[in-house]
Design a protein around this motif. Structure first.
Motif, PDB file in Angstrom:
ATOM      1  N   THR A 199       0.852  -1.187   0.000  1.00  0.00           N
ATOM      2  CA  THR A 199       0.000   0.000   0.000  1.00  0.00           C
ATOM      3  C   THR A 199       0.888   1.238   0.000  1.00  0.00           C
ATOM      4  OG1 THR A 199      -0.095  -0.061   2.411  1.00  0.00           O
ATOM      5  CG2 THR A 199      -1.895  -1.113   1.226  1.00  0.00           C
ATOM      6  N   ALA A 200       0.859   1.950  -1.090  1.00  0.00           N
ATOM      7  CA  ALA A 200       1.669   3.161  -1.226  1.00  0.00           C
ATOM      8  C   ALA A 200       0.851   4.368  -0.759  1.00  0.00           C
ATOM      9  CB  ALA A 200       2.093   3.348  -2.672  1.00  0.00           C
ATOM     10  N   TRP A 201       1.510   5.503  -0.535  1.00  0.00           N
ATOM     11  CA  TRP A 201       0.829   6.714  -0.110  1.00  0.00           C
ATOM     12  C   TRP A 201       1.285   7.859  -0.982  1.00  0.00           C
ATOM     13  CZ3 TRP A 201       4.154   3.967   3.100  1.00  0.00           C
ATOM     14  CH2 TRP A 201       5.436   4.466   3.182  1.00  0.00           C
ATOM     15  N   GLU A 202       0.544   8.932  -0.928  1.00  0.00           N
ATOM     16  CA  GLU A 202       0.882  10.134  -1.680  1.00  0.00           C
ATOM     17  C   GLU A 202       1.851  10.983  -0.861  1.00  0.00           C
ATOM     18  OE1 GLU A 202      -0.056  11.027  -4.808  1.00  0.00           O
ATOM     19  OE2 GLU A 202      -0.889   8.994  -4.886  1.00  0.00           O
ATOM     20  N   TYR A 203       2.730  11.679  -1.546  1.00  0.00           N
ATOM     21  CA  TYR A 203       3.676  12.592  -0.898  1.00  0.00           C
ATOM     22  C   TYR A 203       3.975  13.712  -1.867  1.00  0.00           C
ATOM     23  CZ  TYR A 203       7.301  10.450  -3.757  1.00  0.00           C
ATOM     24  OH  TYR A 203       8.037  10.011  -4.812  1.00  0.00           O
ATOM     25  N   ASP A 204       4.485  14.798  -1.372  1.00  0.00           N
ATOM     26  CA  ASP A 204       4.804  15.959  -2.185  1.00  0.00           C
ATOM     27  C   ASP A 204       6.116  15.704  -2.921  1.00  0.00           C
ATOM     28  OD1 ASP A 204       5.266  18.437  -3.285  1.00  0.00           O
ATOM     29  OD2 ASP A 204       4.788  19.548  -1.463  1.00  0.00           O
ATOM     30  N   ARG A 205       6.011  15.323  -4.180  1.00  0.00           N
ATOM     31  CA  ARG A 205       7.197  14.951  -4.955  1.00  0.00           C
ATOM     32  C   ARG A 205       8.142  16.129  -5.162  1.00  0.00           C
ATOM     33  NH1 ARG A 205       6.425   9.933  -7.590  1.00  0.00           N
ATOM     34  NH2 ARG A 205       4.286   9.196  -7.339  1.00  0.00           N
ATOM     35  N   ALA A 206       7.601  17.305  -5.398  1.00  0.00           N
ATOM     36  CA  ALA A 206       8.443  18.485  -5.623  1.00  0.00           C
ATOM     37  C   ALA A 206       9.238  18.825  -4.363  1.00  0.00           C
ATOM     38  CB  ALA A 206       7.587  19.673  -6.047  1.00  0.00           C
ATOM     39  N   MET A 207       8.601  18.736  -3.213  1.00  0.00           N
ATOM     40  CA  MET A 207       9.302  19.038  -1.962  1.00  0.00           C
ATOM     41  C   MET A 207      10.376  17.996  -1.689  1.00  0.00           C
ATOM     42  SD  MET A 207       7.772  19.812   1.810  1.00  0.00           S
ATOM     43  CE  MET A 207       6.829  21.195   1.215  1.00  0.00           C
ATOM     44  N   TYR A 208      10.107  16.741  -1.972  1.00  0.00           N
ATOM     45  CA  TYR A 208      11.105  15.699  -1.754  1.00  0.00           C
ATOM     46  C   TYR A 208      12.304  15.905  -2.681  1.00  0.00           C
ATOM     47  CZ  TYR A 208      13.202  11.181  -0.888  1.00  0.00           C
ATOM     48  OH  TYR A 208      14.082  10.182  -0.538  1.00  0.00           O
ATOM     49  N   ARG A 209      12.038  16.352  -3.897  1.00  0.00           N
ATOM     50  CA  ARG A 209      13.126  16.612  -4.842  1.00  0.00           C
ATOM     51  C   ARG A 209      14.011  17.755  -4.346  1.00  0.00           C
ATOM     52  NH1 ARG A 209      10.136  17.442  -9.510  1.00  0.00           N
ATOM     53  NH2 ARG A 209       9.537  15.278  -9.356  1.00  0.00           N
ATOM     54  N   ARG A 210      13.410  18.757  -3.713  1.00  0.00           N
ATOM     55  CA  ARG A 210      14.172  19.885  -3.176  1.00  0.00           C
ATOM     56  C   ARG A 210      15.055  19.464  -2.003  1.00  0.00           C
ATOM     57  NH1 ARG A 210      12.698  25.264  -4.511  1.00  0.00           N
ATOM     58  NH2 ARG A 210      14.692  25.526  -3.487  1.00  0.00           N
ATOM     59  N   ARG A 211      14.672  18.397  -1.311  1.00  0.00           N
ATOM     60  CA  ARG A 211      15.460  17.867  -0.201  1.00  0.00           C
ATOM     61  C   ARG A 211      16.873  17.529  -0.666  1.00  0.00           C
ATOM     62  NH1 ARG A 211      16.151  13.085  -0.046  1.00  0.00           N
ATOM     63  NH2 ARG A 211      17.288  12.071   1.571  1.00  0.00           N
ATOM     64  N   ASN A 212      16.986  17.005  -1.878  1.00  0.00           N
ATOM     65  CA  ASN A 212      18.287  16.646  -2.422  1.00  0.00           C
ATOM     66  C   ASN A 212      19.159  17.877  -2.635  1.00  0.00           C
ATOM     67  OD1 ASN A 212      20.000  16.095  -5.137  1.00  0.00           O
ATOM     68  ND2 ASN A 212      19.911  14.298  -3.798  1.00  0.00           N
ATOM     69  N   GLU A 213      18.545  18.996  -3.002  1.00  0.00           N
ATOM     70  CA  GLU A 213      19.316  20.223  -3.175  1.00  0.00           C
ATOM     71  C   GLU A 213      19.951  20.656  -1.856  1.00  0.00           C
ATOM     72  OE1 GLU A 213      16.913  23.240  -4.928  1.00  0.00           O
ATOM     73  OE2 GLU A 213      16.276  21.932  -6.560  1.00  0.00           O
ATOM     74  N   ILE A 214      19.226  20.492  -0.765  1.00  0.00           N
ATOM     75  CA  ILE A 214      19.751  20.850   0.551  1.00  0.00           C
ATOM     76  C   ILE A 214      20.923  19.939   0.912  1.00  0.00           C
ATOM     77  CG2 ILE A 214      19.193  20.966   3.008  1.00  0.00           C
ATOM     78  CD1 ILE A 214      16.300  21.637   2.074  1.00  0.00           C
ATOM     79  N   GLU A 215      20.791  18.646   0.625  1.00  0.00           N
ATOM     80  CA  GLU A 215      21.878  17.714   0.918  1.00  0.00           C
ATOM     81  C   GLU A 215      23.129  18.057   0.119  1.00  0.00           C
ATOM     82  OE1 GLU A 215      20.718  13.679   0.439  1.00  0.00           O
ATOM     83  OE2 GLU A 215      19.330  13.750   2.132  1.00  0.00           O
ATOM     84  N   ARG A 216      22.954  18.437  -1.145  1.00  0.00           N
ATOM     85  CA  ARG A 216      24.106  18.804  -1.969  1.00  0.00           C
ATOM     86  C   ARG A 216      24.761  20.080  -1.465  1.00  0.00           C
ATOM     87  NH1 ARG A 216      21.740  18.388  -7.892  1.00  0.00           N
ATOM     88  NH2 ARG A 216      20.210  19.620  -6.802  1.00  0.00           N
ATOM     89  N   LEU A 217      23.958  21.030  -0.964  1.00  0.00           N
ATOM     90  CA  LEU A 217      24.516  22.255  -0.405  1.00  0.00           C
ATOM     91  C   LEU A 217      25.419  21.942   0.785  1.00  0.00           C
ATOM     92  CD1 LEU A 217      24.615  25.388  -0.024  1.00  0.00           C
ATOM     93  CD2 LEU A 217      22.661  25.078   1.497  1.00  0.00           C
TER      94      LEU A 217
END
Length: 82
Positions: A46-64
């Motif tokens: 059973t999968a759930w919905e999540y904010d894909r755009a916000m999760y993608r931005r998380r990677n930008e923070i990690e790279r910073l």
């Protein structure tokens, strides 16, 4: 660590790594009033919905943070003065 934060005063998005997408961790975040932003693993029944755009931005923070850690090698004198 989440339980020490206590309940959120208003809904706050909690950006989580896919390694922390377990049922217990997600449920604790929901119980405390956070909105967990974490994709389900592909083998989940059973999968759930999540904010894909916000999760993608998380990677930008990690790279910073990775870049900032790399600057410590270039400017070692700053590390001791801060």
């Amino acid at each position: 660590m989440l339980s020490r934060l206590g309940p959120a005063a208003w809904p706050i998005h909690l950006l989580m790594d896919r390694a922390y997408e377990g049922d217990n961790t997600r449920q604790l975040a929901l119980d405390l009033g956070f909105i967990p932003v974490v994709p389900p693993k592909q083998n989940r029944v059973t999968a759930w919905e999540y904010d894909r755009a916000m999760y993608r931005r998380r990677n930008e923070i990690e790279r910073l943070f990775r870049r900032l850690k790399g600057l410590r090698r270039i400017f070692p004198a700053l590390k001791n003065s801060i």
